[in-house]
Design a protein around this motif. Structure first.
Motif, PDB file in Angstrom:
ATOM      1  N   THR A   1      12.404 -17.969   5.383  1.00  0.00           N
ATOM      2  CA  THR A   1      11.591 -19.177   5.371  1.00  0.00           C
ATOM      3  C   THR A   1      10.273 -18.908   4.641  1.00  0.00           C
ATOM      4  N   LEU A   2       9.598 -19.986   4.206  1.00  0.00           N
ATOM      5  CA  LEU A   2       8.357 -19.844   3.450  1.00  0.00           C
ATOM      6  C   LEU A   2       7.280 -19.168   4.279  1.00  0.00           C
ATOM      7  N   ASP A   3       7.168 -19.521   5.561  1.00  0.00           N
ATOM      8  CA  ASP A   3       6.118 -18.914   6.377  1.00  0.00           C
ATOM      9  C   ASP A   3       6.361 -17.419   6.571  1.00  0.00           C
ATOM     10  N   TYR A   4       7.639 -16.994   6.574  1.00  0.00           N
ATOM     11  CA  TYR A   4       7.911 -15.559   6.669  1.00  0.00           C
ATOM     12  C   TYR A   4       7.527 -14.853   5.381  1.00  0.00           C
ATOM     13  N   TRP A   5       7.775 -15.486   4.245  1.00  0.00           N
ATOM     14  CA  TRP A   5       7.348 -14.926   2.969  1.00  0.00           C
ATOM     15  C   TRP A   5       5.828 -14.729   2.943  1.00  0.00           C
ATOM     16  N   LEU A   6       5.089 -15.729   3.418  1.00  0.00           N
ATOM     17  CA  LEU A   6       3.628 -15.642   3.432  1.00  0.00           C
ATOM     18  C   LEU A   6       3.168 -14.514   4.353  1.00  0.00           C
ATOM     19  N   GLU A   7       3.868 -14.349   5.480  1.00  0.00           N
ATOM     20  CA  GLU A   7       3.522 -13.259   6.393  1.00  0.00           C
ATOM     21  C   GLU A   7       3.747 -11.907   5.733  1.00  0.00           C
ATOM     22  N   LEU A   8       4.869 -11.743   5.031  1.00  0.00           N
ATOM     23  CA  LEU A   8       5.157 -10.477   4.349  1.00  0.00           C
ATOM     24  C   LEU A   8       4.129 -10.188   3.263  1.00  0.00           C
ATOM     25  N   LEU A   9       3.707 -11.248   2.543  1.00  0.00           N
ATOM     26  CA  LEU A   9       2.693 -11.065   1.503  1.00  0.00           C
ATOM     27  C   LEU A   9       1.386 -10.582   2.106  1.00  0.00           C
ATOM     28  N   GLY A  10       1.021 -11.146   3.264  1.00  0.00           N
ATOM     29  CA  GLY A  10      -0.202 -10.707   3.931  1.00  0.00           C
ATOM     30  C   GLY A  10      -0.148  -9.254   4.345  1.00  0.00           C
ATOM     31  N   ARG A  11       1.029  -8.768   4.750  1.00  0.00           N
ATOM     32  CA  ARG A  11       1.170  -7.360   5.116  1.00  0.00           C
ATOM     33  C   ARG A  11       1.080  -6.450   3.900  1.00  0.00           C
ATOM     34  N   PHE A  12       1.612  -6.945   2.774  1.00  0.00           N
ATOM     35  CA  PHE A  12       1.706  -6.108   1.582  1.00  0.00           C
ATOM     36  C   PHE A  12       0.319  -5.794   1.018  1.00  0.00           C
ATOM     37  N   ILE A  13      -0.632  -6.719   1.173  1.00  0.00           N
ATOM     38  CA  ILE A  13      -1.976  -6.514   0.625  1.00  0.00           C
ATOM     39  C   ILE A  13      -2.789  -5.663   1.593  1.00  0.00           C
ATOM     40  N   ASN A  14      -3.164  -4.483   1.163  1.00  0.00           N
ATOM     41  CA  ASN A  14      -3.995  -3.590   1.956  1.00  0.00           C
ATOM     42  C   ASN A  14      -5.430  -3.723   1.452  1.00  0.00           C
ATOM     43  N   TRP A  15      -6.258  -4.439   2.223  1.00  0.00           N
ATOM     44  CA  TRP A  15      -7.602  -4.743   1.747  1.00  0.00           C
ATOM     45  C   TRP A  15      -8.476  -3.496   1.670  1.00  0.00           C
ATOM     46  N   GLU A  16      -8.203  -2.490   2.468  1.00  0.00           N
ATOM     47  CA  GLU A  16      -8.960  -1.240   2.348  1.00  0.00           C
ATOM     48  C   GLU A  16      -8.679  -0.591   1.001  1.00  0.00           C
ATOM     49  N   MET A  17      -7.415  -0.628   0.571  1.00  0.00           N
ATOM     50  CA  MET A  17      -7.082  -0.067  -0.739  1.00  0.00           C
ATOM     51  C   MET A  17      -7.692  -0.899  -1.868  1.00  0.00           C
ATOM     52  N   VAL A  18      -7.704  -2.202  -1.697  1.00  0.00           N
ATOM     53  CA  VAL A  18      -8.328  -3.058  -2.713  1.00  0.00           C
ATOM     54  C   VAL A  18      -9.803  -2.698  -2.855  1.00  0.00           C
ATOM     55  N   GLY A  19     -10.496  -2.508  -1.721  1.00  0.00           N
ATOM     56  CA  GLY A  19     -11.906  -2.124  -1.772  1.00  0.00           C
ATOM     57  C   GLY A  19     -12.101  -0.763  -2.401  1.00  0.00           C
ATOM     58  N   ALA A  20     -11.240   0.203  -2.050  1.00  0.00           N
ATOM     59  CA  ALA A  20     -11.344   1.544  -2.633  1.00  0.00           C
ATOM     60  C   ALA A  20     -11.083   1.499  -4.127  1.00  0.00           C
ATOM     61  N   GLY A  21     -10.136   0.650  -4.550  1.00  0.00           N
ATOM     62  CA  GLY A  21      -9.851   0.512  -5.974  1.00  0.00           C
ATOM     63  C   GLY A  21     -11.041  -0.053  -6.743  1.00  0.00           C
ATOM     64  N   PHE A  22     -11.732  -0.998  -6.136  1.00  0.00           N
ATOM     65  CA  PHE A  22     -12.914  -1.571  -6.803  1.00  0.00           C
ATOM     66  C   PHE A  22     -14.009  -0.516  -6.956  1.00  0.00           C
ATOM     67  N   VAL A  23     -14.193   0.305  -5.927  1.00  0.00           N
ATOM     68  CA  VAL A  23     -15.195   1.373  -6.011  1.00  0.00           C
ATOM     69  C   VAL A  23     -14.814   2.366  -7.110  1.00  0.00           C
ATOM     70  N   MET A  24     -13.520   2.733  -7.191  1.00  0.00           N
ATOM     71  CA  MET A  24     -13.068   3.658  -8.235  1.00  0.00           C
ATOM     72  C   MET A  24     -13.289   3.079  -9.622  1.00  0.00           C
ATOM     73  N   LEU A  25     -13.007   1.791  -9.796  1.00  0.00           N
ATOM     74  CA  LEU A  25     -13.205   1.149 -11.093  1.00  0.00           C
ATOM     75  C   LEU A  25     -14.671   1.181 -11.486  1.00  0.00           C
ATOM     76  N   THR A  26     -15.553   0.884 -10.540  1.00  0.00           N
ATOM     77  CA  THR A  26     -16.991   0.884 -10.820  1.00  0.00           C
ATOM     78  C   THR A  26     -17.467   2.286 -11.207  1.00  0.00           C
ATOM     79  N   LEU A  27     -17.027   3.293 -10.462  1.00  0.00           N
ATOM     80  CA  LEU A  27     -17.426   4.671 -10.776  1.00  0.00           C
ATOM     81  C   LEU A  27     -16.908   5.095 -12.144  1.00  0.00           C
ATOM     82  N   TYR A  28     -15.668   4.697 -12.456  1.00  0.00           N
ATOM     83  CA  TYR A  28     -15.108   5.069 -13.755  1.00  0.00           C
ATOM     84  C   TYR A  28     -15.926   4.460 -14.897  1.00  0.00           C
TER      85      TYR A  28
END
Length: 550
Positions: free
Chosen positions: A99-126
């Motif tokens: 179902t669509l709501d299950y897809w949205l739930e899986l998408l929310g799990r897939f995004i790791n916001w800590e990794m997104v933040g760490a990636g932004f810091v790495m990009l800035t340092l680079y």
């Protein structure tokens, strides 16, 4: 931006750095360091060489840039632990029924916001450090080191292995000749865990399993008290899930006479696990071997039917998803109509929108029908999916939290076992989860993903309750040896071959001594996980074995 390395007159010597692709490789190094990648150094080194190889024309370099984008994405995916193409093809048709709501739930799990933040810091340092430091040479050196270091190896490994092997050989030689050797000890694990040795170990495991079979008695003892065998196959319940839900002390434990502490479901998917359970009278086969015709001696229900047990099947769902019921009928000879669910209430809806009927109502109907039946003996296969990932409350369509669903299921099982005890019936109840729910996830798989049969998913709590037996039960007896489905079949064979339910005492030694052991080897289509020298190793597709990143 790409920086020039040379201003040579020859266009073939006009080198350019990796430019923005440095960020791509730096991100991979960070994920590899954290244990989130199944990194392939040579492929990445070839890709880096493709990116910096000098081309004489700007137009060719632009074409290379556009070609590199999909290639880079593909290599990145190949370096992850995400499902391979073989698994996607096998499961693809089922995924589209979510179902669509299950897809949205899986998408929310897939995004790791800590990794997104760490990636932004790495990009800035680079971007900041790249003003003074050239990254391309260091990236290339790191890729070379990652590729060459495993090839060089440890110069002291051979000597250490020889010493360890010699010591182990001396220990074995000193053992008494009449000592019972376990299945795990029969499979040699003395060699270092190289790719070749792990492949040989896996081949040896399946070769030994092909010869293992449980022999049921030709006929029942004349004085044996009749009893039922009730196998409750529960989807999405591993030790790790019970621990994470803080329900280890649930009162259902007071009903259990036996508990398998190290039981391996051998897979992390429902259909294969249930097929293995219903074919438990033979040794463990490969995943591919499940989808062939099984000899009748392997079929647990057929073994019991030949001894006069009436067969029955009950599910809290239709069995349509993933051709679950159809596969059990075809590959496990479960040729019995489902018990009717007409008029039963349902509080949950599955990830594909199908109703999940209340398990307490299912249990009550089975007991009511069984009380009216004239059959002396019955063997019933229950399959329950109330704990499956993505289930919703039927009334509100809101996510049903796993812990709340587990609490409800355990309460209903507790009530059912109490009802059986009060009914006066004699029943051997065997609780066998299919696999875990992966509610916590790990470095290889996000929460809920079960493409890889990791130990946290395949190590499941298996309990046995001998309801109505005359003998005193006492405290729950733990079985600590590595076990799998063959041990269940052997235990049932011993129960039907004796008179456990009619005797004044239970011969626990006769029931439990020498139950078959099975080393931890788990397999899905395209992935194998095994335990070797106390550590887990994984192989994806035709790739090499690597340590499982716990």
């Amino acid at each position: 931006m790409t920086r020039h390395v040379s201003n040579a007159s020859s266009p073939w010597l006009d080198w350019h750095g990796l430019g923005g692709w440095n960020i791509y490789f730096l991100a991979k190094f960070a994920l590899l360091w954290a244990g989130y990648l199944n990194f392939h150094p040579l492929i990445n080194l070839v890709f880096a060489a493709f990116l910096i190889f000098p081309l004489p024309r700007a137009g060719l370099r632009r074409i290379r840039h556009w070609l590199a984008l999909p290639v880079g994405v593909g290599i990145f995916y190949h370096d992850t632990w995400l499902p391979g193409m073989e698994s996607i093809r096998a499961q693809g048709a089922q995924v589209f029924s979510f179902t669509l709501d299950y897809w949205l739930e899986l998408l929310g799990r897939f995004i790791n916001w800590e990794m997104v933040g760490a990636g932004f810091v790495m990009l800035t340092l680079y971007l900041f450090i790249a003003q003074w430091l050239r990254f391309t040479p260091w990236i290339l050196l790191a890729l070379l080191w990652l590729w060459l270091s495993p090839l060089v190896g440890d110069p002291f490994a051979s000597q250490a292995t020889r010493v360890a092997s010699t010591d182990k050989g001396s220990e074995l030689a000193a053992e008494p000749e009449d000592k019972q050797v376990s299945m795990a000890e029969q499979l040699d694990q003395s060699a270092p865990p190289t790719n070749q040795n792990l492949n040989a170990y896996l081949d040896s495991f399946y070769a030994q399993e092909r010869d293992r079979v449980v022999h049921f008695p030709q006929q029942l003892p004349a004085d044996a008290a009749p009893f039922d065998v009730l196998i409750i196959n529960i989807c999405s319940l591993a030790w790790s899930d019970v621990t994470a839900s803080d329900l280890m002390a649930h009162p259902i434990g007071r009903h259990l006479d036996l508990m398998f502490k190290h039981f391996n479901s051998a897979t992390s998917y429902s259909g294969p696990s249930s097929i293995r359970l219903l074919r438990a009278s033979c040794g463990q086969t490969s995943h591919q071997g499940l989808y062939t015709t099984a000899p009748s001696q392997c079929l647990l229900f057929e073994n019991l039917a030949q001894l006069g047990f009436e067969k029955q099947v009950a599910m809290d769902h239709s069995g349509a998803f993933g051709n679950y019921l159809k596969d059990l009928q075809q590959y496990a000879s479960l040729d019995v109509p489902l018990m009717s669910k007409e008029g039963m209430p349902h509080d949950l809806a599955s990830f594909d929108g199908e109703p999940i009927y209340r398990d307490d109502a299912l249990f009550a109907r089975w007991l009511s029908e069984r009380q009216k039946s004239k059959a002396e003996r019955n063997v019933t296969f229950f399959n329950l999916i109330a704990l499956h990932d993505g289930n919703r409350y039927a009334a509100t369509r809101k996510i049903a939290p796993y812990k709340a669903r587990l609490q409800t299921l355990l309460d209903q099982l507790d009530q059912f076992l109490t009802s059986l005890e009060q009914s006066g019936r004699k029943v051997a109840v065997i609780l066998v989860p299919e696999h875990g729910a992966a509610i916590a996830g790990d470095k290889m798989q996000m929460a809920g993903l079960r493409d890889i049969p990791s130990p946290s998913i395949t190590q499941v709590p298996v309990g046995v309750a001998l309801i109505g037996a005359k003998g005193g039960h006492g405290a729950t007896k733990a079985i600590d040896t590595p076990s799998s489905f063959l041990a269940i079949s052997e235990l049932i064979s011993r129960l039907v071959g004796g008179n456990t339910f009619g005797s004044a005492t239970i011969d626990w030694d006769g029931l439990l001594k020498g139950l078959p052991e099975t080393p931890a080897v788990s397999e899905n289509q395209g992935s194998v996980v095994l335990e070797y020298q106390g550590k887990y190793h994984i192989k994806l597709g035709e790739g090499d074995w690597v340590p499982y990143p716990l």
